[in-house]
Design a protein around this motif. Structure first.
Motif, PDB file in Angstrom:
ATOM      1  N   ASP A 114       0.658  -1.150   0.161  1.00  0.00           N
ATOM      2  CA  ASP A 114      -0.200  -0.013   0.126  1.00  0.00           C
ATOM      3  C   ASP A 114       0.945   1.314  -0.059  1.00  0.00           C
ATOM      4  O   ASP A 114       0.551   2.034  -0.725  1.00  0.00           O
ATOM      5  N   ALA A 115       2.098   0.980   0.809  1.00  0.00           N
ATOM      6  CA  ALA A 115       2.878   2.434   0.735  1.00  0.00           C
ATOM      7  C   ALA A 115       3.506   2.812  -0.611  1.00  0.00           C
ATOM      8  O   ALA A 115       3.833   3.775  -0.958  1.00  0.00           O
ATOM      9  N   PHE A 116       3.943   1.592  -1.269  1.00  0.00           N
ATOM     10  CA  PHE A 116       4.502   1.599  -2.649  1.00  0.00           C
ATOM     11  C   PHE A 116       3.385   2.176  -3.461  1.00  0.00           C
ATOM     12  O   PHE A 116       3.825   3.226  -4.166  1.00  0.00           O
ATOM     13  N   ASP A 117       2.176   1.983  -3.441  1.00  0.00           N
ATOM     14  CA  ASP A 117       1.054   2.545  -4.450  1.00  0.00           C
ATOM     15  C   ASP A 117       1.058   4.110  -4.062  1.00  0.00           C
ATOM     16  O   ASP A 117       0.863   4.979  -5.076  1.00  0.00           O
ATOM     17  N   HIS A 118       0.996   4.295  -2.529  1.00  0.00           N
ATOM     18  CA  HIS A 118       0.469   5.641  -2.342  1.00  0.00           C
ATOM     19  C   HIS A 118       1.718   6.601  -2.374  1.00  0.00           C
ATOM     20  O   HIS A 118       1.523   7.722  -2.828  1.00  0.00           O
ATOM     21  N   ILE A 119       3.013   6.156  -2.070  1.00  0.00           N
ATOM     22  CA  ILE A 119       4.155   7.197  -2.339  1.00  0.00           C
ATOM     23  C   ILE A 119       4.392   7.211  -3.536  1.00  0.00           C
ATOM     24  O   ILE A 119       4.809   8.451  -4.151  1.00  0.00           O
ATOM     25  N   GLY A 120       4.099   6.148  -4.512  1.00  0.00           N
ATOM     26  CA  GLY A 120       4.478   6.307  -5.870  1.00  0.00           C
ATOM     27  C   GLY A 120       5.778   5.313  -6.099  1.00  0.00           C
ATOM     28  O   GLY A 120       6.586   5.297  -5.514  1.00  0.00           O
ATOM     29  N   HIS A 121       5.254   4.622  -7.014  1.00  0.00           N
ATOM     30  CA  HIS A 121       6.445   3.213  -7.574  1.00  0.00           C
ATOM     31  C   HIS A 121       7.510   4.115  -7.924  1.00  0.00           C
ATOM     32  O   HIS A 121       8.884   3.839  -7.636  1.00  0.00           O
TER      33      HIS A 121
END
Length: 493
Positions: A114-121
């Motif tokens: 989820d962090a990967f998606d929200h912070i941005g890949h």
């Protein structure tokens, strides 16, 4: 002048005392003799007690002195290597607040995703060189969400080696290398990641003072020195995760050099000077022990969670009446390919190189009229070797193309059969050395306290004890069949 190295493994604590002038080990000990327990309160969870590590460290240090091969008062510095990614929480009085969530625990995978998606890949991969995934930051977020009372009491977070250094010295420090393995460090901005801290809601106050890996991380307390027979005031002069430390112990410090280990987990670790990343984050990049802002030295790490742990499980279930050496002898009687038996060795948590999938261990093509335990002994070692080949091909996709791999003659590399399978499956020669992680940690302490002016000087006497080169092209066809079974399993996951 003597140096003490401590290696905090998942299975046990290993310590070595090294003569700094000769760069040779004069005493060593391991505790306990049987493997340390891992607590798993739910499927995919893995925890260990930091206080257990501390108890075992003390017992191992005392055991190393029992044969009176040295005067412990001659030890001048301490180095620490440790299992990577584990989360340790302490309060303002340095009391441990809960068991450590260790490296192979998989509870925080979705939090990291989820962090990967929200912070941005692109932000994560270009700044952190990894996705947040199942690393220390995500584990801390799990505690914050699920154990808010413990999180509220937390004064400092640390990794396993930081905890042992704290118990020795009363001081808490960290390093860029440690922060990077927790996915807290921004490589482009050269600081703690503002994006990670903001997304998870972490305060900078949770993190200790940042020091170089080779540095003064505190001095031995009088009470600890008295209990262990050491001299008070000597420095803890080096701290590093077990894989960067394994690379150091093999003098793998420069771009293009590659190390491997096959202990509880299996790792190939290559050094690069490029801030690069795998687009799928299947292999991971951390600051190496000699990383600086001016001279980038990065460790590109491939991990297979369940190598030695699978071999240990196999012994427990099928070979309780034998030694590992006897298992290897039995396995030698079976021909290459194990008469069709194939084993996928992925039963120790989410596998990073398999996109964090929980694949599990699979025995394929068992023939009840043909296969014996000797077939299983060999198929386990072949399956582990094939998993290394699978991961090395991912590293090759990312520009890491080793012409030789260095490894310590320890753990699975004690098996000539495994070493042969590894070399022939990967197609890369292996140089074997006598050094291990605790010896590397001791020599790291010598670098940190200035006994050696450079890391190269610390390993100037190191020589390979064996070179193993590819000699059997028959492994390739069997690997391709094994890979087909893995691809099918991944599709079904």
């Amino acid at each position: 002048m003597l140096l003490l190295g401590i290696d905090i493994g998942t299975s046990s604590i290993k310590v070595s005392v090294v003569d700094a002038d000769l760069q040779t080990c004069i005493a060593s000990a391991q505790y306990p003799e049987t493997e340390s327990a891992i607590t798993s309160r739910q499927a995919g969870w893995a925890e260990q007690s930091p206080e257990m590590w501390w108890e075992h460290v003390q017992k191992a240090i005392l055991l190393a002195q029992i044969k009176k091969q040295l005067d412990p008062k001659d030890i001048s510095a301490i180095g620490i290597a440790y299992q990577m990614h584990g989360l340790v929480l302490v309060d303002k009085d340095q009391n441990c607040l809960r068991d450590s969530i260790i490296w192979c625990d998989s509870r925080a995978v979705e939090i990291g995703n989820d962090a990967f998606d929200h912070i941005g890949h692109e932000v994560c991969l270009s700044h952190l060189l990894n996705s947040p995934g199942n690393f220390t930051a995500s584990k801390l977020a799990w505690v914050k969400a699920n154990e808010p009372d413990i999180y509220a009491k937390t004064d400092k977070i640390m990794l396993p080696g930081d905890f042992i250094a704290m118990k020795l010295t009363g001081e808490i420090t960290t390093s860029v290398s440690a922060l990077s393995e927790g996915i807290f460090y921004d490589f482009l901005c050269n600081r703690l990641s503002a994006e990670v801290l903001e997304y998870f809601g972490f305060s900078e106050d949770l993190f200790a003072a940042i020091k170089p890996v080779f540095a003064d991380h505190g001095h031995l307390k009088q009470s600890v020195a008295d209990a262990l027979g050491l001299r008070a005031g000597i420095p803890v002069a080096y701290k590093a995760g077990d894989q960067p430390n394994n690379a150091l112990s093999l003098n793998v410090l420069n771009p293009g050099e590659v190390a491997a280990t096959a202990g509880t987990s299996g790792v190939i670790y290559g050094v690069s000077d490029v801030l690069a990343y795998d687009k799928e984050s299947r292999v991971n990049t951390f600051a190496h022990v000699n990383y600086t802002d001016e001279q980038k030295r990065l460790g590109v790490l491939l991990c297979i969670n369940g190598t030695g742990s699978l071999n240990r499980w196999t012994k427990t279930v099928f070979g309780a009446d034998t030694t590992y050496q006897q298992m290897n002898t039995e396995a030698r009687q079976i021909k290459l390919g194990c008469d069709g038996l194939r084993i996928l060795p992925f039963g120790n948590g989410a596998e990073r190189m398999l996109n964090n999938k929980m694949v599990g261990v699979h025995f394929q093509n068992i023939d009840l009229n043909l296969h014996t335990r000797a077939h299983i002994f060999r198929a386990v070692q072949e399956g582990i070797a094939f998993s290394f080949r699978y991961g090395l091909d991912i590293m090759r996709e990312n520009g890491m193309n080793p012409t030789i791999i260095r490894a310590g003659k320890a753990n699975l590399f004690l098996s000539d059969l495994f070493t042969e399978a590894f070399v022939n499956a990967t197609g890369v020669p292996v140089e074997l050395y006598k050094n291990d992680g605790s010896i590397g940690a001791a020599l790291g302490a010598g670098i940190g306290c200035g006994i050696y002016t450079t890391p190269q000087e610390a390993f100037s006497n190191m020589k390979a004890i064996q070179l193993v080169e590819p000699s059997n092209p028959g492994y390739e066809a069997i690997y391709q069949e094994w890979k087909g079974l893995l691809d099918k399993q991944l599709f079904d996951c």
